[in-house]
Design an enzyme around this catalytic site. Sequence first.
Site, mmCIF file in Angstrom:
data_model
loop_
_atom_site.group_PDB
_atom_site.id
_atom_site.type_symbol
_atom_site.label_atom_id
_atom_site.label_comp_id
_atom_site.label_asym_id
_atom_site.label_seq_id
_atom_site.Cartn_x
_atom_site.Cartn_y
_atom_site.Cartn_z
ATOM 1 N N ARG A 16 24.537 35.349 48.854
ATOM 2 C CA ARG A 16 25.828 35.391 49.774
ATOM 3 C C ARG A 16 27.031 36.194 49.585
ATOM 4 O O ARG A 16 27.887 36.211 50.342
ATOM 5 C CB ARG A 16 26.174 33.965 49.831
ATOM 6 C CG ARG A 16 25.390 33.055 50.712
ATOM 7 C CD ARG A 16 26.021 31.449 50.925
ATOM 8 N NE ARG A 16 25.866 30.911 49.689
ATOM 9 C CZ ARG A 16 26.080 29.683 49.358
ATOM 10 N NH1 ARG A 16 26.957 28.843 50.221
ATOM 11 N NH2 ARG A 16 25.888 28.921 48.362
ATOM 12 N N GLY A 102 27.771 29.861 35.605
ATOM 13 C CA GLY A 102 28.539 31.239 35.414
ATOM 14 C C GLY A 102 29.302 31.372 36.436
ATOM 15 O O GLY A 102 30.058 32.621 36.199
ATOM 16 N N ASN A 228 30.611 31.402 45.561
ATOM 17 C CA ASN A 228 29.078 31.722 46.227
ATOM 18 C C ASN A 228 29.321 32.991 47.115
ATOM 19 O O ASN A 228 28.458 33.590 47.562
ATOM 20 C CB ASN A 228 28.469 30.540 46.846
ATOM 21 C CG ASN A 228 28.277 29.725 45.746
ATOM 22 O OD1 ASN A 228 27.350 29.877 44.808
ATOM 23 N ND2 ASN A 228 28.588 28.504 46.109
ATOM 24 N N SER A 405 64.716 74.820 33.730
ATOM 25 C CA SER A 405 64.199 74.366 35.001
ATOM 26 C C SER A 405 63.052 75.602 35.475
ATOM 27 O O SER A 405 63.346 76.640 35.450
ATOM 28 C CB SER A 405 65.053 73.969 36.071
ATOM 29 O OG SER A 405 65.992 73.029 35.693
#
Length: 455
Positions: A16, A102, A228, A405
């Site tokens: 699923r 689990g 699930n 710069s």
Amino acid sequence: MVKRNAIILAAGKGTRMRSKLHKVLHQVCGKSMVDHVLTQLEKAKIDTIITVVGFGADTVKEALGHRTRYALQKQQLGTGHAVMQTEDLLANEDGETIIVSGDTPLFTAETFEKLFDYHEQRHAAVTILTSVAPDPTGYGRIVRNDVGIVERIVEQKDANVQEQAIHEVNTGVYCFDNKKLFAALKKINNDNAQGEYYLTDVIGILKQEGEIVTAYKMDDFEESMGVNDRIALAKANKVMRERINKHWMQEGVSMIDPATTYIDADVKIGNDTVIEGNVVIKGKTVIGNDCYISAGSRIIDSTIHDAVKITSSTLENAEMHNGSDIGPNSHLRPEAEIGENVHIGNFCEVKKAYIGAGTKVGHLTYIGNATLGKNINVGCGVVFANYDGTNKHHTNVGDHAFIGSNSNLVAPVNIAEDSFIAAGSTITDSTAQYDMAIARARQTNKKDYAKKLPW
């Protein structure tokens, strides 16, 4: 003390989820679901933990490593069959055994410990972990007699009207007397529509044999949430995130908007740190005391020391020392280390570089594969050109140097301490102390030339 064992059921495919990734390896707040279960069992001081693997066995083993022993369920023939696969490892052990799925990442060590204690106090053969569900639809109901003794578990499809009205449900976690568990497993069969061996049949057998069957009712139903599908995974992440944020606020961390603050399970944060909303902190990140992390920041596997300010910036595998600051909209890539009281301004990127204490990198600058000393000024738009198309090369800049710069430092090159790079220079040669390096075309003014242009 009674020996405590645990079996984690992690062999199912989880169709699923509609995923290439094995179900129990889907993550909740930065950690796989099965890792959450294992971590809480470890905290509960379990003596022996066995994980039953099947689909994705190698990936589960890779994720959990040597923290658990393993049993292989080659065919998925039900929960009872899964537990049977641990017989060689566990059947002859004394003590009690907890069985947990689990894909239930929200259970806590405290709940496992309470279940063990309740089970042992009542000298039960099995204790079912139950909870009261606001909506029990789909769950197995716990049927008790008039004095509260558990009679049976009735599944939704088999429950009558009165049983369907019961709100105490089976969470799918059990604590067994270990030897009685394996003795009863030999007596179950797969004479059912699915052709599977069900662990719940063991409970019926123990009841018929006159053994003590009890149920411990846990307080927080959300803890028992099984995952699930992706919808349940999102819910589990939300619950875990709220739990994590609550913990850190109780520990002295301020969160401006906890609902939009995303902190992984293994993150550590010091007190008096302030975190604004829309912040993501992931992996093994450690944050010190008195830090400020503003909205839009993303921090991954990084170490942040005390009194650091991060403004709408991204850090990956980086380190910032005390009193440093960064942002807005800057990026520390892997192996960037920012020293004490360093300022990294807006739209800067640092990768695999160390920047010494007190150095300032204002804005629009890239520093890669470099070592910078203390109290250096790096101007706007400076580029450390570290790549020649084949290899990366290193740049060193000494203490108190000034990088003007829009300069380019072409590696490999060494800029000595106290030297000065003029703005707009492309530097390919090293400098000595107190040198000023200028590497740009000489300016030429063409008198009245602008009159010829088509303006």
